[in-house]
Design an enzyme around this catalytic site. Structure first.
Site, PDB file in Angstrom:
ATOM      1  N   TYR B 108     -51.587   3.187 -33.173  1.00 35.05           N
ATOM      2  CA  TYR B 108     -50.434   3.752 -32.468  1.00 35.05           C
ATOM      3  C   TYR B 108     -49.757   2.633 -31.683  1.00 35.05           C
ATOM      4  CZ  TYR B 108     -47.804   6.560 -29.082  1.00 35.05           C
ATOM      5  OH  TYR B 108     -46.804   7.099 -28.311  1.00 35.05           O
ATOM      6  N   GLU B 197     -41.407   4.729 -31.105  1.00 31.13           N
ATOM      7  CA  GLU B 197     -42.822   4.960 -31.403  1.00 31.13           C
ATOM      8  C   GLU B 197     -43.106   4.783 -32.893  1.00 31.13           C
ATOM      9  OE1 GLU B 197     -45.354   8.588 -29.771  1.00 31.13           O
ATOM     10  OE2 GLU B 197     -44.329   9.169 -31.598  1.00 31.13           O
TER      11      GLU B 197
END
Lengths: 302, 387
Positions: B108, B197
């Site tokens: 992530y 993101e």
């Protein structure tokens, strides 16, 4: 007594020849604020419609007038730069009224002003008023009540504009004066926040109690709750707007995580309650709650 | 403002972040052609803002052309319903056909604005592919953060720390991961993101580092300086009424209740919703007319509120500052004439030019209007009216 501004504060307006800047400079003058000039690049040497001297730069304006505070009405794309110019020119407080300033610009401006030791209020805020002495911003002056001997006084700090007026009005109609009222603005990255201002009100001899009005989003109220528990002796009343707001309309989840909290009204109200703050559910009860704390009875209907 | 996954991928690719080969298509035939061009297993993904695509069947792994045809037909002819869309669901107009890759590890990487620290923060985790909220709750130590200096941005040593936080040790792979982090930070700054993101960022068995899915939100206050983003704006993904309100500088969010609200200022608008609820009512909307509201803007606000057929009453709560009470009074009178109020309207006015406003309303003498002296009284009245 008051915080941030008083009868001696000298104020210039950046963007004085614009529609909003001109209109609200007139409002401040009418209230009695010592407006000493304005800035409008390219119009230096002229007079504003209020008869105030107009300068090409903040540096010229401060040098000629000795201004302490700049009230910024410059359009959003240039507003952060204007705030930094005011700081470099020697103002000790910059009140940034402009709405819609990009967050990235605010990050830079706040850092720049912090390094210079200059206070920033806003952006996207109604401004600051010390009733009867100095109004810098867009709030209606007449709703406020100046301090007087024998009367109780509150200081007000709020993230909202019109909700601040609501709280002020509830105090005024009860006969409670205000030392200073500050709208800190609702933007994610801004200048003065609850904690700094709570500290100033705690130190101000004329302030008997403090009203703090928060909103959903971020964790400023939770931080303030910790600070109040540690450092504030005066009674504090708060209301948090947005108890019924639909979640996730403005905030991304990742943002909530890094701030370490949910940013919901209930989490803020719980934090403040456990810090000993009087938290009211209804925005109509702010004046009543502060009246109870200060032993000021409700005004009898005439 | 948000953009679609395929648009976020475009911005990433331009910043040097590698992604699997992919095509954006609008028809079933195009989808099959895209599969042929990719030449192997691929993923068909519906391009909508709402989450919950996988569970709703709008992300499909396909091994052959027939499977792609079937998936594309399904997605383009059915509305997607997930826990984020509401019961009516949303139509899908575009599909992303991306080469499927073998995944050895998932990571992530995100950049977000940290309001409390007043600067952007880069967050990475070796536990990718799941919601970061879950990681934050169960295993907060797995998330590594570096805050960016307001004027200097991402520094070299910070990139190294973040790569180490991902747990990537191989030299070539670490270099590739560093390039991804720098690329994502570049995109964040270049386009005034509030969130950028990549989840997941993956490593293939061959050691290749690739961004599989990306999500970006942008600062609405900064879109004026990004022509690229203005072009990407997709009005079909926004609520039609919210857009109509925006065109008139009104901020409107529809809700499920029966009491329409017209208020100046976001804080007072939220507080008005709160007090309605405290008195047993349910707000039908959030509506902030803003400070510089005109008579025409306020009339439009009444039109928008009344277009919601579940509205049984309206509460007007104005504390005039920049907004002037007489402007609202004029709008009320004009709206009564032009639109006609079929529901009761409780009016609470205070602040700038309130005397003039009261005179105007008195002269107009409209039966449908119920004056209220203060906020408490206004909330009581409107809740009684719709009960």
């Amino acid at each position: 007594m008051s915080i941030l501004v008083n009868a001696d504060t000298k104020v210039i307006c950046q963007g004085i020849t614009g529609k909003a800047g001109s209109f609200h400079t007139a409002g401040c003058l009418e209230y009695g604020t010592k407006m000493v000039g304005g800035v409008s690049p390219g119009k230096g040497g002229t007079k504003s419609e209020h008869g105030l001297p107009v300068f090409n730069s903040c540096h010229d304006a401060v040098a000629a007038t000795g201004a302490d505070v700049s009230m910024v009405f410059v359009p959003a794309p240039f507003a952060a730069d204007a705030a930094m110019e005011a700081a470099d020119a020697g103002c000790s407080l910059v009140v940034l009224i402009t709405e819609g300033v990009p967050t990235a610009d605010m990050v830079k401006a706040r850092h720049y002003l912090d390094e210079k030791g200059v206070l920033l209020l806003g952006g996207n805020c109604p401004g600051v008023i010390t009733p009867g002495e100095c109004k810098i911003g867009i709030m209606p002056g007449y709703i406020h009540k100046p301090i007087e001997t024998g009367a109780k006084s509150v200081g007000i700090i709020s993230r909202s504009g019109t909700l601040t007026y609501e709280a002020v009005w509830q105090c005024t109609t009860r006969g409670i004066s205000q030392t200073t009222c500050i709208g800190i603005g609702g933007d994610p990255v801004k200048g003065l926040n609850f904690i700094e201002l709570l500290g100033m009100f705690e130190a101000d001899a004329a302030t008997d109690a403090i009203i703090m009005i928060g909103e959903i989003g971020g964790t400023d109220e939770e931080e303030a709750a910790k600070y109040i528990e540690r450092s504030i002796g005066k009674p504090v009343v708060t209301f948090i707007a947005g108890q019924t707001a639909p979640p996730g309309k403005r905030m991304g989840h990742a943002g909530a995580i890094i701030s370490g909290g949910e940013g919901t009204a209930s989490s803020k109200m719980a934090a403040l309650t456990s810090a000993g703050v009087t938290v009211v559910d209804s925005p109509a009860q702010i004046g009543h709650a502060i009246g109870e704390l200060l032993n000021v009875p409700a005004a009898q209907p005439a | 403002m948000k953009v679609h996954e395929y648009q976020a991928r475009e911005l990433l690719v331009e910043a040097g972040v590698p992604v699997p080969a992919s095509h954006v298509v609008e028809t079933v035939d195009q989808a099959v052609k895209a599969f042929d061009a990719i030449g192997g297993r691929c993923v068909v993904k519906a391009q909508v803002f709402a989450g919950g695509r996988g569970k709703a069947g709008f992300v499909k792994l396909c091994d052959d052309a027939n499977a792609v045809r079937e998936a594309a037909e399904f997605m383009l002819s059915n509305r997607m319903v997930s826990n984020q869309t509401g019961a009516e669901g949303i139509a899908v107009k575009k599909l992303l056909i991306a080469a499927a890759v073998d995944i050895e590890s998932e990571y992530y990487v995100a950049v977000v604005m940290d309001r409390a620290k007043r600067c952007p923060v880069v967050m990475v985790s070796s536990e990718g592919g799941v919601e970061i909220e879950v990681v934050a709750e169960k295993n907060p130590d797995a998330i590594h953060k570096q805050w960016l200096h307001p004027h200097l941005g991402l520094l070299g040593f910070q990139t190294q720390k973040l790569v180490a936080g991902l747990g990537i040790t191989d030299k070539a792979q670490a270099k590739a991961a560093g390039k991804v982090i720098r690329g994502l930070v570049d995109v964040f700054y270049k386009y005034d993101c509030s969130l950028a993101e990549i989840n997941p960022l993956i490593r293939t068995p061959d050691g290749e580092i690739l961004a599989i899915d990306a999500k970006m939100n942008f600062d609405d206050n900064a879109t004026f300086r990004h022509k690229r983003l203005q072009e990407m704006f997709d009005p079909s993904e926004e609520n039609a009424m919210e857009l109509r309100a925006q065109e008139h500088d009104l901020s409107y969010i529809p809700l499920d209740g029966t009491i329409g609200c017209l208020v100046n200022g976001a804080g007072l608008a939220m507080a008005t919703m709160d007090i309605i609820k405290l008195h047993g009512g349910e707000p039908a909307n959030f509506l902030d007319v803003g400070g510089s509201v005109t008579k025409e803007g306020a009339i439009e606000a009444f039109r928008i509120i009344l277009s919601d057929k579940s509205v049984k009453g309206i509460l007007v709560n104005i504390f005039g500052g920049i907004a002037k009470c007489d402007t609202i009074a004029e709008a009320l009178i004009a709206a009564a004439k032009e639109i006609g109020f079929t529901v009761p309207v409780v009016v609470r006015l205070e602040g700038t030019n309130v005397e003039r406003a009261r005179e105007l309303l008195k002269e107009a003498n409209l039966d449908v209007l119920i004056p209220a002296a203060d906020l408490e009284g206004a909330a009581e009245q409107i809740c009684k009216q719709v009960a």
